[in-house]
Design a protein around this motif. Structure first.
Motif, mmCIF file in Angstrom:
data_model
loop_
_atom_site.group_PDB
_atom_site.id
_atom_site.type_symbol
_atom_site.label_atom_id
_atom_site.label_comp_id
_atom_site.label_asym_id
_atom_site.label_seq_id
_atom_site.Cartn_x
_atom_site.Cartn_y
_atom_site.Cartn_z
ATOM 1 N N ALA A 149 0.840 -1.203 0.000
ATOM 2 C CA ALA A 149 0.000 0.000 0.000
ATOM 3 C C ALA A 149 0.871 1.247 0.000
ATOM 4 O O ALA A 149 0.524 2.269 -0.609
ATOM 5 C CB ALA A 149 -0.919 -0.005 1.218
ATOM 6 N N SER A 152 1.789 2.568 -3.483
ATOM 7 C CA SER A 152 0.710 2.979 -4.378
ATOM 8 C C SER A 152 1.109 4.233 -5.154
ATOM 9 O O SER A 152 1.879 5.069 -4.670
ATOM 10 C CB SER A 152 -0.566 3.261 -3.576
ATOM 11 O OG SER A 152 -1.545 3.892 -4.367
ATOM 12 N N GLU A 157 -2.383 7.432 -0.519
ATOM 13 C CA GLU A 157 -2.169 6.051 -0.077
ATOM 14 C C GLU A 157 -0.705 5.796 0.272
ATOM 15 O O GLU A 157 -0.412 5.159 1.286
ATOM 16 C CB GLU A 157 -2.635 5.078 -1.176
ATOM 17 C CG GLU A 157 -4.139 5.123 -1.406
ATOM 18 C CD GLU A 157 -4.604 4.161 -2.499
ATOM 19 O OE1 GLU A 157 -3.741 3.523 -3.151
ATOM 20 O OE2 GLU A 157 -5.831 4.060 -2.713
ATOM 21 N N HIS A 158 0.234 6.313 -0.536
ATOM 22 C CA HIS A 158 1.642 5.984 -0.248
ATOM 23 C C HIS A 158 2.242 6.823 0.881
ATOM 24 O O HIS A 158 3.346 6.529 1.342
ATOM 25 C CB HIS A 158 2.509 6.017 -1.517
ATOM 26 C CG HIS A 158 2.859 7.361 -2.077
ATOM 27 N ND1 HIS A 158 2.797 7.632 -3.418
ATOM 28 C CD2 HIS A 158 3.315 8.510 -1.508
ATOM 29 C CE1 HIS A 158 3.194 8.867 -3.654
ATOM 30 N NE2 HIS A 158 3.512 9.431 -2.508
ATOM 31 N N PRO A 181 -3.593 -1.486 -3.320
ATOM 32 C CA PRO A 181 -3.416 -0.429 -4.327
ATOM 33 C C PRO A 181 -3.731 -0.917 -5.735
ATOM 34 O O PRO A 181 -3.385 -2.044 -6.109
ATOM 35 C CB PRO A 181 -1.944 -0.051 -4.182
ATOM 36 C CG PRO A 181 -1.296 -1.269 -3.615
ATOM 37 C CD PRO A 181 -2.318 -1.882 -2.701
ATOM 38 N N ILE A 184 1.049 0.479 -8.845
ATOM 39 C CA ILE A 184 2.295 0.656 -8.098
ATOM 40 C C ILE A 184 3.230 1.596 -8.860
ATOM 41 O O ILE A 184 3.280 1.574 -10.084
ATOM 42 C CB ILE A 184 2.992 -0.710 -7.898
ATOM 43 C CG1 ILE A 184 2.124 -1.652 -7.069
ATOM 44 C CG2 ILE A 184 4.360 -0.538 -7.247
ATOM 45 C CD1 ILE A 184 1.878 -1.196 -5.661
#
Length: 210
Positions: A149, A152, A157-158, A181, A184
């Motif tokens: 995650a 992502s 999210e990251h 996710p 990537i």
């Protein structure tokens, strides 16, 4: 990049950290703890906490993100991703560890153990595999689905799951996220050869970070 980083870190970082530990092991804050087992445990926990805040800083500050974006630029997620690191980030991290060793007085044996354990965990949580009981384990340590995650393409999210070994820091500081996710990497990074990635570290970040 793995070979280059390994050679540079072996020559510069590891040797330097062990030399510093040899000089300052008896002078730092942890030298006051007489029990060696407790001293090792406390030292490792404090190092992991330090690396949590360092990782978070690499996402918060634009200067640090310039180098850290190289790690996030991998469009896949596997063990090799663990070694996609810019040399400047490696050197800055080594400097942080050196300061940590001096302040807390970490001896050579603990430095070696800590580096080995953290390296194993970094390789582990970059493996694109499902781990039995990972939901339960994820409450304590960083497991692959949590770190995936973190890679992502979406910044919302990251910018989560910063832990190196323990996930308890992410739970404690409310930076944990449990999602799968959709994609990537970083969409704005197109080239993947060594020189392009090295130069990427000196390229101003994209505001969207996607």
């Amino acid at each position: 990049m793995f070979v280059f980083n390994s050679v540079m870190m072996s020559l510069l970082s590891v040797y330097s950290l062990l030399t510093i530990a040899e000089q300052y092991a008896s002078a730092g804050l942890l030298s006051q703890i007489s029990n060696p087992v407790i001293r090792i445990a406390v030292s490792f926990m404090l190092l992991d906490l330090t690396l949590y805040f360092w990782h978070k800083a690499n996402h918060m500050f634009n200067f640090l993100w310039m180098f850290h974006q190289v790690h996030h630029s991998d469009p896949s997620f596997n063990v090799s991703t663990a070694f996609r690191l810019h040399l400047v980030e490696l050197l800055l991290t080594a400097g942080l560890k050196a300061l940590y060793i001096i302040v807390f007085g970490v001896d050579k044996a603990v430095v070696i153990i800590s580096e080995a354990v953290i390296t194993v965990f970094v390789i582990f949580h970059h493996m694109d595999v499902s781990v039995p009981g990972e939901k339960w384990l994820g409450r304590i340590i960083i497991v692959p689905y949590l770190h995936k995650a973190h890679h992502s393409t979406l910044r919302e999210e990251h910018d989560h799951n910063y832990g190196a070994v323990f996930s308890i820091w992410d739970h404690l500081f409310k930076t944990i996220i449990e999602i799968r996710p959709a994609e990537i990497g970083l969409r704005y990074v197109k080239t993947q050869d060594f020189m392009a990635l090295f130069l990427l570290g000196f390229t101003r970040f994209q505001s969207s970070r996607h």
